[in-house]
Write an enzyme that holds these catalytic residues in place. Structure first.
Site, short mmCIF file in Angstrom:
data_model
loop_
_atom_site.label_atom_id
_atom_site.label_comp_id
_atom_site.label_asym_id
_atom_site.label_seq_id
_atom_site.Cartn_x
_atom_site.Cartn_y
_atom_site.Cartn_z
CE LYS A 73 -4.46 -1.56 1.86
NZ LYS A 73 -5.38 -1.43 2.99
CB ALA A 133 -3.77 5.11 15.60
P1 NDP Z 1 -3.27 -2.10 11.70
O1 NDP Z 1 -2.43 -3.31 12.02
O2 NDP Z 1 -2.75 -1.32 10.78
O3 NDP Z 1 -3.68 -1.45 12.91
C1 NDP Z 1 -4.48 -2.06 14.00
C2 NDP Z 1 -5.03 -1.37 15.11
O4 NDP Z 1 -5.75 -2.10 15.90
C3 NDP Z 1 -3.93 -0.54 15.72
O5 NDP Z 1 -4.33 0.91 16.13
C4 NDP Z 1 -3.77 -1.37 17.17
O6 NDP Z 1 -3.26 -0.89 18.14
C5 NDP Z 1 -5.32 -1.75 17.23
N1 NDP Z 1 -5.43 -2.83 17.95
C6 NDP Z 1 -5.16 -4.30 17.76
N2 NDP Z 1 -5.38 -5.21 18.71
C7 NDP Z 1 -5.88 -4.32 19.72
C8 NDP Z 1 -6.11 -4.84 21.10
N3 NDP Z 1 -6.11 -6.05 21.42
N4 NDP Z 1 -6.36 -3.63 21.83
C9 NDP Z 1 -6.34 -2.19 21.48
N5 NDP Z 1 -5.81 -1.94 20.15
C10 NDP Z 1 -5.81 -3.09 19.36
O7 NDP Z 1 -4.58 -2.95 11.03
P2 NDP Z 1 -5.45 -2.12 9.84
O8 NDP Z 1 -5.83 -0.71 10.37
O9 NDP Z 1 -4.96 -2.06 8.38
O10 NDP Z 1 -6.97 -3.18 9.85
C11 NDP Z 1 -7.74 -2.86 11.25
C12 NDP Z 1 -8.84 -3.78 10.52
O11 NDP Z 1 -9.52 -2.99 9.85
C13 NDP Z 1 -8.76 -5.14 10.27
O12 NDP Z 1 -9.33 -6.13 11.15
C14 NDP Z 1 -9.17 -5.18 9.00
O13 NDP Z 1 -9.85 -6.48 8.58
C15 NDP Z 1 -10.00 -3.95 9.06
N6 NDP Z 1 -10.14 -3.45 7.72
C16 NDP Z 1 -11.51 -3.47 7.14
C17 NDP Z 1 -11.92 -2.72 5.89
C18 NDP Z 1 -13.25 -2.65 5.50
O14 NDP Z 1 -13.36 -2.52 4.28
N7 NDP Z 1 -14.30 -3.13 6.30
C19 NDP Z 1 -10.73 -2.08 5.17
C20 NDP Z 1 -9.57 -2.20 5.79
C21 NDP Z 1 -9.31 -2.84 7.17
P3 NDP Z 1 -1.74 -0.45 18.44
O15 NDP Z 1 -1.34 0.87 17.57
O16 NDP Z 1 -1.73 -0.01 19.94
O17 NDP Z 1 -1.14 -1.61 18.16
#
Ligand code: NDP
Length: 284
Positions: A73, A133
């Site tokens: 990306k 984030a």
């Molecule tokens: P990233 O890995 O970039 O970010 C994940 C985020 O989730 C971070 O902010 C992380 O926090 C937080 N997180 C994960 N686990 C926990 C937890 N146990 N407690 C608190 N915070 C948590 O992932 P993406 O942003 O790329 O994707 C996130 C979700 O969005 C995925 O499940 C994906 O399937 C979904 N998605 C859906 C789309 C749609 O069209 N419906 C499109 C794109 C994504 P920290 O920074 O603290 O690690």
């Protein structure tokens, strides 16, 4: 041979790693079939070191565009001719569109979310709380900022990552943005209009719980989840029980596909047909 090669079908596709069985194919091709378009959407598994060659190949072969997912990306940007407004702000591309002879990078994740949101409310002037984030949160927050929301509160577990997103919203969009470092059950402020789970909490786990005081979810709020599978997350169920308007992640996924098809073909596809195909592919 001169000019663009001629195919029986126009081509678009997806460049990713581990693309086998991508349900997006079923969703996009359902739109093509429904609208009588002789187009194909093809999964292409591309290793990071081959990305530049793959993009040049897609251009040479006359592809009308393609999606790209992780890990491409950000790195794809250096192989493109330009970027759309929101993709330039967030620094990530998930959809490439051929415009004339140029390949332009767009980001349809946030646009898909915005399309879902607009089906229930206007974003202008709204106060938004967003959990997470990462890439999804960034795409949504930037698109909401460009659409004129009043304030975004980013609630994130990791302070540096949350701070980076808030800084981006403040510096590039001049937005009123604040960071809350997520510790314990978060209480949604009474003035919040839109609440979004943009973390991965809930993916493939319908019981996974966001650390949130569910009593602070109120009627009149719009509560959205990015999690497409399962779409009926615990957050969606809790919010519906408390009288909030809900938007599930399957809708966002369908709408980012709708925006992609609009970009590539110029037609507005039937979202219901696409959602049905996606639900079938995901066995929902
Ligand atoms: P990233 O890995 O970039 O970010 C994940 C985020 O989730 C971070 O902010 C992380 O926090 C937080 N997180 C994960 N686990 C926990 C937890 N146990 N407690 C608190 N915070 C948590 O992932 P993406 O942003 O790329 O994707 C996130 C979700 O969005 C995925 O499940 C994906 O399937 C979904 N998605 C859906 C789309 C749609 O069209 N419906 C499109 C794109 C994504 P920290 O920074 O603290 O690690």
């Amino acid at each position: 041979m001169s000019g663009q090669p001629t195919f029986l079908h126009e081509l678009v596709g997806s460049m990713s790693q581990g693309a086998a069985g991508n349900p997006t194919v079923a969703m996009i091709e359902a739109a093509f079939g429904h609208h009588g378009l002789h187009w194909r959407y093809i999964n292409m598994e591309v290793a990071p070191e081959d990305l530049g060659a793959a993009v040049r190949g897609a251009h040479a072969l006359g592809f009308r565009g393609f999606n790209c997912s992780l890990p491409h990306k950000v790195t794809v940007i250096s192989h493109l001719d330009g970027l759309g407004e929101s993709a330039a702000v967030m620094g990530a591309v998930n959809c490439v569109v051929r415009r004339g002879d140029k390949l332009i990078g767009e980001n349809t994740d946030g646009k898909g979310f915005l399309k879902s949101l607009r089906s229930v409310t206007h974003p202008q002037g709204k106060s938004v709380v967003i959990f997470g984030a990462g890439g999804a949160a960034r795409a949504i927050a930037v698109e909401l900022g460009l659409a004129g929301v009043r304030k975004i509160t980013v609630v994130n577990r990791s302070e540096p990552r949350g701070g980076e997103l808030v800084e981006l919203l403040r510096s590039k969009l001049k937005l009123d943005a604040e960071l809350v470092v997520w510790r314990g059950d978060y209480v949604i402020p009474a003035g919040a209009d839109v609440v979004i789970n943009a973390t991965s909490i809930g993916l493939y786990d319908a019981e996974a719980r966001l650390s949130l005081d569910v009593g602070s979810l109120k009627p009149g709020m719009v509560v959205a989840d990015v999690i497409p599978n399962p779409p009926h997350t615990r957050l969606m169920r809790d919010a519906a029980e408390r009288g909030a308007t809900t938007l599930d992640g399957l809708g966002m996924l369908v709408n980012q596909g709708v925006v992609g098809v609009e970009y590539w073909t110029g037609i507005e596809p039937d979202a219901t047909v696409m959602r049905t195909a996606l639900e079938r592919a995901l066995r929902l």
